[in-house]
Design a protein around this motif. Sequence first.
Motif, mmCIF file in Angstrom:
data_model
loop_
_atom_site.group_PDB
_atom_site.id
_atom_site.type_symbol
_atom_site.label_atom_id
_atom_site.label_comp_id
_atom_site.label_asym_id
_atom_site.label_seq_id
_atom_site.Cartn_x
_atom_site.Cartn_y
_atom_site.Cartn_z
ATOM 1 N N ALA A 91 0.851 -1.188 0.000
ATOM 2 C CA ALA A 91 0.000 0.000 0.000
ATOM 3 C C ALA A 91 0.889 1.241 0.000
ATOM 4 O O ALA A 91 1.822 1.346 0.797
ATOM 5 N N VAL A 92 0.575 2.157 -0.901
ATOM 6 C CA VAL A 92 1.384 3.370 -1.058
ATOM 7 C C VAL A 92 0.482 4.591 -1.039
ATOM 8 O O VAL A 92 -0.559 4.637 -1.713
ATOM 9 N N ARG A 93 0.906 5.576 -0.260
ATOM 10 C CA ARG A 93 0.241 6.892 -0.269
ATOM 11 C C ARG A 93 1.292 7.917 0.102
ATOM 12 O O ARG A 93 1.782 7.931 1.242
ATOM 13 N N GLY A 94 1.671 8.753 -0.823
ATOM 14 C CA GLY A 94 2.728 9.731 -0.576
ATOM 15 C C GLY A 94 4.004 9.019 -0.157
ATOM 16 O O GLY A 94 4.440 8.081 -0.822
ATOM 17 N N PRO A 95 4.590 9.438 0.978
ATOM 18 C CA PRO A 95 5.842 8.819 1.425
ATOM 19 C C PRO A 95 5.646 7.476 2.122
ATOM 20 O O PRO A 95 6.607 6.776 2.422
ATOM 21 N N ASN A 96 4.383 7.112 2.369
ATOM 22 C CA ASN A 96 4.093 5.853 3.064
ATOM 23 C C ASN A 96 4.066 4.703 2.073
ATOM 24 O O ASN A 96 3.298 4.713 1.112
#
Length: 115
Positions: free
Chosen positions: A97-102
């Motif tokens: 799971a990716v969201r921005g820097p996460n």
Amino acid sequence: QVQLVESGGGLVQPGGSLRLSCAASGSILSIYNVGWYRQAPGQQRELVASITSRNIINYANSVKGRFTISRDNAKNTVYLQMNSLKPDDTAVYYCNAVRGPNDVWGQGTQVTVSS
């Protein structure tokens, strides 16, 4: 930050089906771009299917027509339905799971396709 737990792997005969689950906690998974990856022994990890936060879906050519990725936002889970499984599908399957820097990975679940 979101945490991911995969489940649903196992041993299946060629031509069989499995449904993998990627259950999230700590955040709402629907705001993340989510991918299912797999890694076979001695091979690089490869992207199998992905679904964006806007539900745009893509598949690797090797699984098109056989695998389906979907979300159940009420269960905060992303699924990978795998049909017509082949021995070449044998691998550890990971949810990402990716969201921005996460950029978060689950621990993986083993899928073995063998008679």
